[in-house]
Design an enzyme around this catalytic site. Structure first.
Site, short mmCIF file in Angstrom:
data_model
loop_
_atom_site.label_atom_id
_atom_site.label_comp_id
_atom_site.label_asym_id
_atom_site.label_seq_id
_atom_site.Cartn_x
_atom_site.Cartn_y
_atom_site.Cartn_z
N ARG A 197 32.40 20.77 -45.27
CA ARG A 197 32.49 19.52 -46.16
C ARG A 197 31.93 19.95 -47.81
O ARG A 197 32.08 19.37 -48.67
CB ARG A 197 31.54 18.54 -45.73
CG ARG A 197 32.21 17.62 -44.45
CD ARG A 197 31.66 16.68 -44.01
NE ARG A 197 32.47 15.70 -43.35
CZ ARG A 197 31.98 15.06 -42.31
NH1 ARG A 197 30.96 14.63 -42.23
NH2 ARG A 197 33.08 14.28 -41.75
N LYS A 241 35.54 9.40 -25.71
CA LYS A 241 35.76 8.07 -25.20
C LYS A 241 36.69 7.31 -25.60
O LYS A 241 37.21 7.16 -26.77
CB LYS A 241 34.49 7.06 -25.86
CG LYS A 241 33.06 7.50 -25.50
CD LYS A 241 32.04 6.60 -26.13
CE LYS A 241 30.80 7.11 -25.76
NZ LYS A 241 29.71 6.25 -26.80
N GLY A 264 35.55 15.77 -37.10
CA GLY A 264 34.54 16.73 -37.19
C GLY A 264 34.52 17.71 -36.00
O GLY A 264 34.28 19.12 -36.11
C1 3PG Z 1 30.89 11.43 -40.89
O1 3PG Z 1 30.17 12.53 -40.62
O2 3PG Z 1 31.61 11.14 -39.65
C2 3PG Z 1 31.01 10.79 -42.34
O3 3PG Z 1 29.95 11.38 -42.95
C3 3PG Z 1 30.44 9.33 -42.14
O4 3PG Z 1 29.22 9.52 -41.49
P1 3PG Z 1 28.60 8.18 -40.48
O5 3PG Z 1 29.64 8.51 -39.24
O6 3PG Z 1 27.34 8.50 -39.99
O7 3PG Z 1 28.99 6.77 -41.30
#
Ligand code: 3PG
Ligand code: MG
Length: 402
Positions: free
Chosen positions: A34, A204, A357
């Site tokens: 990122r 999920k 992610g």
């Molecule tokens: C993520 O990692 O999905 C984004 O940076 C948003 O973070 P969050 O899910 O904690 O809002």
């Protein structure tokens, strides 16, 4: 939506909202993707003589007030260090978010220099549902700069002060990453080349049923993998033993399957699984057909017949969106399903998008180069909400005014 080229940034302090929410092991950054993805926007701004003040969040700090959160962390300081290494220029670090240190740091920048503010989620108002609380923080952040650039794609689905409220207070534009990510999502949602195959995994179904509902109107084929697939199998009457299961979702999943049938969307589920005696890297495991799953075991991966089936169902695809791993890829013994899926998707000729992610981390961890796919998204939740057809608050804010 304005882009950076539309702003006159030279000599101005630009508040850049980025998504630098990287995975950490202590203070060690385990995946800096990122940060890398934000470099083009930072370089463009700095190269055009802007004084760049970056605002970002890290993790989900806990505690009632600023002091408790700042004490508990995580601090963005290691990210400032890594960002400096990648940029090849020092990155000043403000020890607060919108206080004295932030103001002094912003005021101390020369044209082309870069600073990072402390974790914006140390300020409880950042994520507050109270509009007035968010507006207060937004006002303090806006006073640090005269322009705003939104490039935190992964957080655009959050109605947070730095994402949603600040752009209303300053002339603003979208950064390069946001533009690139939205362009890919737009291609996925407007007339994708067919067959369009969507692969959904992860733990999920409840998180993803809304997306599935929306995708049934768009995709030609849905491949369900990993943790989610066990609830789908259970909805079809199979025993899944101690595998991940969201029992309360079974009726919804059954509805989705019926709706897919009505719309002629093919839903592909696993035909064999890797049944382990426990959740551990060295668990005893064996491949079993879905019809013979042992009640005392849990599935940690897809079996070889499933890997082959999925590869066949991807071979003719011209568009693929993939979110969610097929198994516990972090354990080498249970990574074969995710690896096979990544391989099959990498062979598709057409637009291939890896979103989220976990899947992005999986392809990197399994050694796939970024070039194996058309696009690896930096945002999971943001991508899925866009595909769901929801409006992303951060995007709405960037589109408004300017
Ligand atoms: C993520 O990692 O999905 C984004 O940076 C948003 O973070 P969050 O899910 O904690 O809002
Ligand atoms: Mg998230």
């Amino acid at each position: 939506m304005k882009r950076i080229a539309d702003l006159d940034v030279a000599g101005r302090v630009v508040l850049l909202r980025a998504d630098l929410n990287v995975p950490l092991d202590g203070e060690q950054i385990t995946d800096d993707n990122r940060i890398q993805a934000t470099l083009p926007t930072i370089r463009e701004l700095a190269g055009r003589g802007a004084r760049v003040v970056i605002c970002a969040h890290l993790g989900r700090p806990k505690g009632d007030g600023y002091a408790a959160r700042a004490a508990g962390g995580p601090s963005l300081r290691p990210v400032a260090t890594r960002l400096g290494e990648l940029l090849g220029q020092p990155v000043a670090f403000a020890s607060d978010v919108a206080g004295e240190s932030a103001a002094a740091t912003a005021a101390g920048l020369a044209d082309g220099q870069v600073a990072l503010l402390q974790n914006v989620r140390f300020e409880p108002a950042e994520t507050s549902k109270d509009d007035a609380a968010r507006a207060g923080l937004a006002g303090r952040l806006a006073r640090l700069a005269t322009l705003y650039v939104g490039d935190g794609f992964g957080a655009l689905h959050r109605k947070h002060a730095s994402v949603y409220d600040v752009p209303g207070l300053l002339p603003h534009a979208a950064g390069e990453l946001v533009l690139a990510e939205i362009e890919v999502l737009r291609q996925l949602t407007t007339d994708p080349a067919r067959p369009y195959v969507v692969v959904l995994g992860g733990a999920k179904p409840s998180d993803k049923l809304a997306v599935i509902g929306n995708l049934l109107g768009q995709a030609d084929r849905l491949i369900i993998v990993g943790g989610m697939s066990y609830t789908f199998l259970a909805a079809q009457g199979y025993e899944v033993g101690r595998s991940l299961l969201e029992k309360d979702q079974i009726p919804h999943v059954a509805d989705v399957l019926a709706e897919a049938g009505r719309r002629g969307v093919e839903v592909v589920l696993p035909v064999d699984l890797v049944a382990a005696d426990r959740f551990a890297p060295d668990a005893d495991h064996r491949v079993v057909p879905v019809a013979d799953f042992p009640a005392d075991r849990e599935s940690l991966d897809m079996g070889p017949a499933t890997r082959e089936l999925f590869a066949r169902k991807l071979a003719d695809a011209r568009t693929v969106f993939w979110n969610g791993p097929a198994g516990v890829f972090e354990f080498p013994a249970f990574a074969a399903g995710t690896r096979a899926l990544a391989e099959a998707i990498s062979k598709v000729s057409g637009l291939t998008v890896v979103g989220g992610g976990d899947s992005a981390a999986a392809v990197r961890q399994l050694g796939f180069p970024a070039t194996a796919f058309s696009h690896i998204s930096t945002g999971g939740g943001a991508s899925l909400e866009y595909l769901e057809g929801r409006t992303l608050p951060g995007l709405t804010a960037l589109e408004a005014g300017g």
